[in-house]
Design a protein around this motif. Structure first.
Motif, PDB file in Angstrom:
ATOM      1  N   ASN A  54      13.751 -79.126  22.568  1.00 18.64           N
ATOM      2  CA  ASN A  54      13.373 -79.973  23.708  1.00 18.64           C
ATOM      3  C   ASN A  54      11.938 -79.650  24.105  1.00 18.64           C
ATOM      4  OD1 ASN A  54      15.990 -81.304  24.330  1.00 18.64           O
ATOM      5  ND2 ASN A  54      16.653 -79.184  24.628  1.00 18.64           N
TER       6      ASN A  54
ATOM      7  N   LYS B  67      17.303 -73.107  18.633  1.00 17.35           N
ATOM      8  CA  LYS B  67      17.198 -74.013  19.769  1.00 17.35           C
ATOM      9  C   LYS B  67      16.060 -73.562  20.682  1.00 17.35           C
ATOM     10  CE  LYS B  67      22.036 -75.456  19.725  1.00 17.35           C
ATOM     11  NZ  LYS B  67      23.277 -75.581  20.500  1.00 17.35           N
TER      12      LYS B  67
ATOM     13  N   TYR C   5      14.803 -86.361  27.182  1.00 14.68           N
ATOM     14  CA  TYR C   5      14.688 -85.048  27.824  1.00 14.68           C
ATOM     15  C   TYR C   5      13.938 -85.144  29.153  1.00 14.68           C
ATOM     16  CZ  TYR C   5      13.469 -80.062  28.347  1.00 14.68           C
ATOM     17  OH  TYR C   5      13.299 -78.780  28.809  1.00 14.68           O
TER      18      TYR C   5
ATOM     19  N   PRO D 185      13.413 -84.774  22.618  1.00 16.50           N
ATOM     20  CA  PRO D 185      13.651 -86.210  22.454  1.00 16.50           C
ATOM     21  C   PRO D 185      13.253 -86.976  23.710  1.00 16.50           C
ATOM     22  CG  PRO D 185      15.697 -85.078  22.894  1.00 16.50           C
ATOM     23  CD  PRO D 185      14.674 -84.006  22.728  1.00 16.50           C
TER      24      PRO D 185
ATOM     25  N   PRO E 159      13.107 -81.476  15.767  1.00 12.56           N
ATOM     26  CA  PRO E 159      14.483 -81.363  15.249  1.00 12.56           C
ATOM     27  C   PRO E 159      15.501 -81.310  16.377  1.00 12.56           C
ATOM     28  CG  PRO E 159      13.002 -79.780  14.191  1.00 12.56           C
ATOM     29  CD  PRO E 159      12.254 -80.358  15.351  1.00 12.56           C
ATOM     30  N   GLU E 160      16.731 -81.564  16.035  1.00 10.06           N
ATOM     31  CA  GLU E 160      17.810 -81.487  17.009  1.00 10.06           C
ATOM     32  C   GLU E 160      17.884 -80.078  17.595  1.00 10.06           C
ATOM     33  OE1 GLU E 160      22.649 -82.290  17.268  1.00 10.06           O
ATOM     34  OE2 GLU E 160      21.551 -82.640  15.401  1.00 10.06           O
ATOM     35  N   GLY E 161      18.065 -80.017  18.901  1.00  4.83           N
ATOM     36  CA  GLY E 161      18.138 -78.723  19.574  1.00  4.83           C
ATOM     37  C   GLY E 161      16.804 -78.228  20.077  1.00  4.83           C
TER      38      GLY E 161
ATOM     39  N   GLU F 178       8.125 -86.192  16.826  1.00  2.06           N
ATOM     40  CA  GLU F 178       9.556 -85.931  16.942  1.00  2.06           C
ATOM     41  C   GLU F 178       9.828 -84.456  16.686  1.00  2.06           C
ATOM     42  OE1 GLU F 178      11.584 -88.514  14.280  1.00  2.06           O
ATOM     43  OE2 GLU F 178      10.888 -90.356  15.251  1.00  2.06           O
TER      44      GLU F 178
END
Length: 798
Positions: free
Chosen positions: A238, A219, A441, A438, A234-236, A232
């Protein structure tokens, strides 16, 4: 049946275990060497300068960080330009792999050499391409209709049945009717969304290190990262995007001045254009009050609507099914409508200049009420406003939200108001140009207050154009650093990250603009001006002290991170994209190429040619006798057969011509000193390799310190002067008389290396650290496998 079910469940369970084991074998557990990695980026953080300041004792916290681990000068990219360097630092890949050759590149528009952006792709986005769009396609519109219809039905049922206690059947029928109306209205709203959206795209072609880490489950928080926009994560992960993000007008930092000065003549909507992206408007006071307009983004929705109407009318006029007489009747009927629409298309202010809001200034005691749109702020003379939060209506459903600040520079004898760039509002960014990944954010960041979002923060261009003074510039520098510091500390206080990076760009801006006060040998140096006092971060300094002062502020931030954030098990790094040098002399490279016999101009050139590019459609280069030309920040191109429209250098002769050209440029001497001015000539295909090598030049110039490519050469021009023999080639070297008095592009790499710090000691490789080491080093510290495609391996910690 029970046995069959049990068998099925057993097979399913076995398959789940098998997949889990397979995935586990494919992705072994990470073995990090650090609990967390903290990176502070310093745009323009010159290693030589910082080393000197540490020796002078004015950077105690950077000295402390050095003593904890390491300090070194960090090798930079070639060319040493911010978008190129940050792209390489963030990815561990050279420019031929990143696809980011520099601020400027040769687009060869119309098959002739042409200057274009190298770090931006101006493009059109289509509605169906945006996942975050409210309605993305006709199918999306139908889904939207269904959602609105059901929502309206439920809402009215609750209201009529539970609140108003209406009969169930009657409530059902009324709710169904109103839900249907809502559904139809929802479908109609789709028509208000234009099909196309003007935007900037990112030419970057490979992944940043935080994306690679994110794919491994790390993260991250990344603030103000250059060349990361339009991507874009990945998830986690910002990311707040930095360099490359356009302003809310969809441009590159337009700024405005409104003034009653009699020397200004151009009123709204035209205004006097400055050298960069500024406009100066003459305004008039009537009974002490000013009424004018403030223009925002152009109404691209209205433009597309009018264009569609014109095309529809034209198609009716050209209908092949119509007979001759009938077609004449239709043409006579529709032609006035087409003409009226075309006139509106060309003259409509919302399309031509931008969507207009009212702008009003009226006295209020010893202050002034300044209104933009519907928002009024009361501002003292020589005072700054807070952010104006503005809304521009493309149509009833589509808005563009922007924020800006202004300064009431003076009121008497002349009223003068400076209005900064219209930034994208982080609370409501447009879906076609997100400013974070994303996209949502940015709204979370803005919960602590609005902030600048344009990718080139700070008022360097108004200062370069001579429209504002150094005091105003430094006030803006202070504002920018302060909000970035607070945002950095707020995000560092979170506990849901393992990788953190925040970039501070203000040292770059100060050095670009204020070297003229720091370097006593600069052509613009004036001792009286250099000793003029200003207030900077609450301290009175001389303008000559602005460069050390901005590094002292960065040092203060470093101290906060060391004291408040860094803990045992963490690794803290500091790095820069490039260093800096004073910019005393500008070199007209095309003039040099003419002097050494590689470029020839046509006969009959005129003095008016001096103001236009020599390389465009009306080129005045004699291509049949030209072997090389230059454009961009020190880029030199061969007039190569098969690549250039009028190329004469045969591919088999390419290397011999390059060798001859390199030597001739290295040997060329400044007539004023007798010394050579070029230290290195970099042949690009010898230092870079990758799929996008064709975006780059053949050679890149590496000047000695104090020399830099001229503004003329950057734009693909050549200097001309009048003489007794007519128009001739002008001087190759000229004093740099621009406030843009510090630089780094086109300077030999060894003289513009950045800073590098580590909180742990490192066994440096021969030649020292390079910015290409940063990405693999971060991944290695986090235990993330390093892709083989990266150019260098990680630095080795002791």
């Amino acid at each position: 049946m029970n046995a069959l079910c049990r068998s099925f469940l057993a097979i399913f369970a076995l398959s789940v275990v098998t997949v889990s084991v397979a995935n586990a074998s494919e992705s072994p557990p990470l073995k990090p060497k650090a609990d967390r990695v903290i990176i502070l980026g310093v745009d323009g953080g010159d290693g030589r300068t910082v080393e000197g300041f540490m020796a002078d004792g004015i950077l105690p916290n950077m000295s402390r960080l050095r003593d904890m681990g390491e300090f070194a000068r960090l090798g930079t990219s070639i060319p040493a330009e911010s978008p190129t360097a940050w792209a390489s630092l963030n990815t561990g890949r050279n420019p031929a792999e990143t696809g980011v050759p520099g601020f400027v590149r040769n687009t060869r528009a119309g098959d002739l050499p042409s200057v274009g952006f190298g770090h931006l792709d101006s493009e059109t986005g289509h509605l169906e391409d945006f996942e975050s769009a409210p309605i993305v396609s006709q199918g999306g519109a139908q889904k939207w209709q269904l959602i609105i219809g059901i929502g309206a039905f439920v809402a009215f049922m609750v209201l009529l049945k539970l609140v108003l206690k209406m009969n169930t059947l009657v409530a059902f029928l009324i709710s169904a009717i109103l839900g249907g109306v809502g559904s139809i209205a929802g479908g109609k709203s789709n028509a208000y969304y234009p099909a196309e959206y003007p935007r900037f795209g990112n030419p970057l072609q490979v992944k940043n290190f935080w994306d690679l880490a994110g794919e491994a489950g790390i993260k991250s928080i990344i603030l103000d990262s250059a060349q990361s926009f339009d991507s874009e994560s990945p998830e986690g992960v910002n990311v707040l995007h930095g360099l490359g993000v356009p302003d809310a007008r969809g441009g590159i930092g337009d700024w405005l001045i409104y003034t009653t000065e009699e020397t200004e003549f151009d009123r709204i909507p035209n205004g006097r254009k400055t050298g960069t992206a500024g406009r100066v408007f003459r305004i008039d006071r009537r009974d002490g009050v000013v009424k004018s307009k403030f223009y925002g983004p152009k109404n691209f929705g209205l433009k597309q609507e009018l264009e569609a109407q014109i095309e529809e009318l034209k198609s009716r006029m050209d209908d092949p099914k119509l007979g001759y007489k009938e077609s004449q009747v239709v043409r006579n009927e529709l032609r006035p409508q087409v003409d009226a629409l075309q006139e509106e298309l060309s003259e409509n202010h919302d399309i031509k200049y931008g969507i207009a809001l009212d702008f009003e200034v009226k006295p209020n005691g010893d202050k002034y009420d300044i209104t933009i749109g519907t928002e009024t702020q009361t501002i003292p003379v020589d005072g700054w406003s807070d952010f104006y939060e503005l809304k521009f209506d493309i149509n009833p459903f589509l808005k563009v939200h922007g924020i800006t600040r202004l300064k009431l520079v003076s009121a008497e004898p002349d009223l003068k108001i400076f209005i900064n760039t219209l930034d994208i509002d982080p609370k409501a960014p447009p879906f076609w140009q997100p400013i974070t990944a994303p996209p949502e954010y940015s709204k979370k960041l803005a919960s602590g207050g609005s902030f600048e979002t344009y990718g080139w923060a700070c008022m360097t261009m108004p200062f370069k154009d001579g429209e504002i003074g150094p005091e105003l510039l430094l006030e803006d520098i202070e504002f920018t650093l302060k909000w970035r510091e607070e945002m950095t500390m707020q995000q560092l206080a979170r506990t849901d990250w393992q990788l953190f990076m925040s970039v501070f760009s203000t040292p770059d801006r100060v050095q670009h603009m204020l070297y003229q006060y720091y370097d006593t040998e600069h052509p613009l140096y004036n001792a009286e001006e250099a000793n003029r006092e200003v207030v900077f971060f609450g301290e009175t300094i001389k303008l000559s002290q602005a460069i050390p002062a901005i590094f002292k502020q960065v040092d203060r931030v470093v101290g906060r991170v060391l004291d408040e954030v860094l803990r045992d098990g963490d690794v803290m790094l500091m790095c820069a994209d490039h260093g800096f040098q004073t910019f005393r002399h500008q070199v007209n490279i095309n003039n040099m190429l003419e002097d050494i016999g590689f470029l020839t101009l046509k006969d009959g050139i005129k003095s008016s040619d001096d103001g236009r590019p020599m390389l465009g459609p009306k080129a005045y280069v004699d291509w049949q006798n030209t072997r090389a030309y230059s454009m961009g920040l020190g880029f030199v191109y061969l007039n190569l057969r098969g690549r250039e429209k009028y190329g004469i250098v045969r591919p088999e002769d390419r290397q011999a011509v390059l060798d001859e050209l390199k030597q001739a440029m290295l040997d060329w001497r400044d007539p004023a000193t007798g010394e050579t001015v070029i230290e290195d000539m970099y042949q690009v295909d010898e230092i870079h390799s990758g799929e996008f090598l064709s975006k780059e030049s053949d050679l890149i110039v590496g000047f000695k310190p104090t020399y830099r490519v001229s503004w003329r050469s950057t734009g693909g021009k050549i200097g001309l002067v009048d003489s007794a023999d007519g128009v001739v080639i002008g001087p190759i070297i000229e004093d740099n008389d621009s406030p843009w008095s510090g630089g780094h592009p086109s300077v030999a790499e060894k003289h513009v290396r950045g800073l590098f710090f580590s909180s742990r000691s490192i066994d440096f490789p021969e030649g020292g650290p390079n910015l290409l080491h940063i990405a693999p080093t971060v991944l290695d510290l986090l235990g993330v496998p390093i892709p083989a495609e990266l150019d260098l391996g990680p630095l080795k910690f002791n």
